[in-house]
Design a protein around this motif. Structure first.
Motif, mmCIF file in Angstrom:
data_model
loop_
_atom_site.group_PDB
_atom_site.id
_atom_site.type_symbol
_atom_site.label_atom_id
_atom_site.label_comp_id
_atom_site.label_asym_id
_atom_site.label_seq_id
_atom_site.Cartn_x
_atom_site.Cartn_y
_atom_site.Cartn_z
ATOM 1 N N ARG A 102 1.750 5.781 11.202
ATOM 2 C CA ARG A 102 2.774 5.657 10.168
ATOM 3 C C ARG A 102 4.029 6.453 10.465
ATOM 4 O O ARG A 102 5.121 6.053 10.121
ATOM 5 C CB ARG A 102 2.212 6.092 8.820
ATOM 6 C CG ARG A 102 1.081 5.192 8.355
ATOM 7 C CD ARG A 102 0.486 5.643 7.063
ATOM 8 N NE ARG A 102 -0.095 6.972 7.243
ATOM 9 C CZ ARG A 102 -0.288 7.839 6.261
ATOM 10 N NH1 ARG A 102 0.053 7.529 5.042
ATOM 11 N NH2 ARG A 102 -0.831 9.011 6.497
ATOM 12 N N ARG A 159 2.770 -5.463 4.539
ATOM 13 C CA ARG A 159 3.015 -4.117 4.028
ATOM 14 C C ARG A 159 2.028 -3.802 2.912
ATOM 15 O O ARG A 159 2.112 -4.377 1.828
ATOM 16 C CB ARG A 159 4.436 -4.026 3.497
ATOM 17 C CG ARG A 159 5.489 -4.165 4.569
ATOM 18 C CD ARG A 159 6.898 -4.136 3.973
ATOM 19 N NE ARG A 159 7.885 -4.028 5.013
ATOM 20 C CZ ARG A 159 8.591 -5.054 5.483
ATOM 21 N NH1 ARG A 159 8.383 -6.269 4.998
ATOM 22 N NH2 ARG A 159 9.484 -4.860 6.429
ATOM 23 N N SER A 211 6.535 3.620 5.829
ATOM 24 C CA SER A 211 6.268 4.191 7.153
ATOM 25 C C SER A 211 7.433 3.901 8.095
ATOM 26 O O SER A 211 8.300 3.072 7.809
ATOM 27 C CB SER A 211 4.978 3.612 7.731
ATOM 28 O OG SER A 211 5.168 2.248 8.060
ATOM 29 N N ASP A 240 7.243 0.275 9.019
ATOM 30 C CA ASP A 240 7.819 -0.549 7.954
ATOM 31 C C ASP A 240 9.339 -0.581 8.064
ATOM 32 O O ASP A 240 9.955 -1.643 7.995
ATOM 33 C CB ASP A 240 7.389 -0.002 6.590
ATOM 34 C CG ASP A 240 7.933 -0.798 5.424
ATOM 35 O OD1 ASP A 240 8.227 -2.001 5.580
ATOM 36 O OD2 ASP A 240 8.056 -0.208 4.339
ATOM 37 N N THR A 294 0.978 -2.561 8.159
ATOM 38 C CA THR A 294 1.503 -1.211 8.020
ATOM 39 C C THR A 294 1.530 -0.792 6.554
ATOM 40 O O THR A 294 1.277 -1.610 5.667
ATOM 41 C CB THR A 294 2.906 -1.120 8.658
ATOM 42 O OG1 THR A 294 3.328 0.237 8.685
ATOM 43 C CG2 THR A 294 3.911 -1.975 7.911
ATOM 44 N N ARG A 295 1.852 0.457 6.317
ATOM 45 C CA ARG A 295 2.028 0.977 4.958
ATOM 46 C C ARG A 295 3.506 0.950 4.607
ATOM 47 O O ARG A 295 4.357 1.238 5.452
ATOM 48 C CB ARG A 295 1.530 2.421 4.848
ATOM 49 C CG ARG A 295 0.049 2.563 4.981
ATOM 50 C CD ARG A 295 -0.635 2.520 3.648
ATOM 51 N NE ARG A 295 -2.068 2.756 3.824
ATOM 52 C CZ ARG A 295 -2.984 2.025 3.236
ATOM 53 N NH1 ARG A 295 -2.675 1.049 2.437
ATOM 54 N NH2 ARG A 295 -4.254 2.292 3.437
ATOM 55 N N ARG A 296 3.810 0.618 3.367
ATOM 56 C CA ARG A 296 5.190 0.717 2.887
ATOM 57 C C ARG A 296 5.662 2.149 3.058
ATOM 58 O O ARG A 296 4.909 3.093 2.845
ATOM 59 C CB ARG A 296 5.284 0.326 1.423
ATOM 60 C CG ARG A 296 5.145 -1.144 1.196
ATOM 61 C CD ARG A 296 5.487 -1.516 -0.252
ATOM 62 N NE ARG A 296 5.197 -2.911 -0.452
ATOM 63 C CZ ARG A 296 4.142 -3.372 -1.118
ATOM 64 N NH1 ARG A 296 3.303 -2.547 -1.688
ATOM 65 N NH2 ARG A 296 3.938 -4.663 -1.226
ATOM 66 N N VAL A 348 5.233 -9.104 8.852
ATOM 67 C CA VAL A 348 4.929 -7.712 8.541
ATOM 68 C C VAL A 348 4.145 -7.682 7.239
ATOM 69 O O VAL A 348 4.645 -8.093 6.191
ATOM 70 C CB VAL A 348 6.215 -6.868 8.438
ATOM 71 C CG1 VAL A 348 5.879 -5.417 8.123
ATOM 72 C CG2 VAL A 348 7.023 -6.959 9.737
ATOM 73 N N GLU A 382 1.719 2.194 -0.357
ATOM 74 C CA GLU A 382 1.660 3.560 0.164
ATOM 75 C C GLU A 382 0.358 4.208 -0.258
ATOM 76 O O GLU A 382 -0.125 4.001 -1.360
ATOM 77 C CB GLU A 382 2.828 4.386 -0.364
ATOM 78 C CG GLU A 382 4.154 4.022 0.248
ATOM 79 C CD GLU A 382 5.261 4.933 -0.225
ATOM 80 O OE1 GLU A 382 5.117 6.167 -0.110
ATOM 81 O OE2 GLU A 382 6.259 4.408 -0.728
#
Length: 129
Positions: free
Chosen positions: A27, A75, A59, A62, A55-57, A73, A78
């Motif tokens: 991240r 997302r 990051s 992101d 991915t995580r929002r 992507v 978090e």
């Protein structure tokens, strides 16, 4: 970038492969930047139809990637604490199903752990540049 001879399940014909990159463990820092660069490099390949980045929002991954027709992507929300248990649930239950539904032909993961078998070639990236 080091060239790795593809597994026999990888099809070298144009537009035949769909690659998933699991960045939940990448991240922030150098590994996140490497993940962004890796996704961009896959998009340059003629034999790759689609790249899915998980991915995580919030990051670096992101922020560094904007979805396109070939770059998807995904997302996730978090993580508010308890990141490892949330990632374990994702990789145990949702990731194998995601790979099947999207018909991915390969998986790159930064987590170093896959609690459940997936039925595509896996590259586990554990180096922090």
């Amino acid at each position: 970038m080091t060239h790795i001879e593809p597994d026999s399940t990888v099809d070298r014909r144009p537009g035949r492969n769909r690659v998933a990159i699991d960045c939940l463990a990448a991240r922030f820092g150098g590994t996140a930047y490497a993940a962004v660069q890796l996704a961009r490099e896959f998009l340059k390949r003629e034999d790759v139809e689609t790249v899915f980045v998980i991915t995580r929002r919030g990051s670096i991954v992101d922020a560094g990637l904007q979805p396109t027709e070939r770059l998807k992507v995904i997302r996730l929300a978090e993580a508010e604490g308890a990141e490892l248990p949330r990632r374990l649930v994702w990789e145990s239950f949702r990731l194998p199903r995601f790979l099947a539904v999207t018909r991915c032909t390969a998986l790159v993961t930064y987590s170093g752990m896959l609690p459940r078998r997936v039925h595509v070639p896996v590259l586990s990236y554990l180096l922090n540049p």
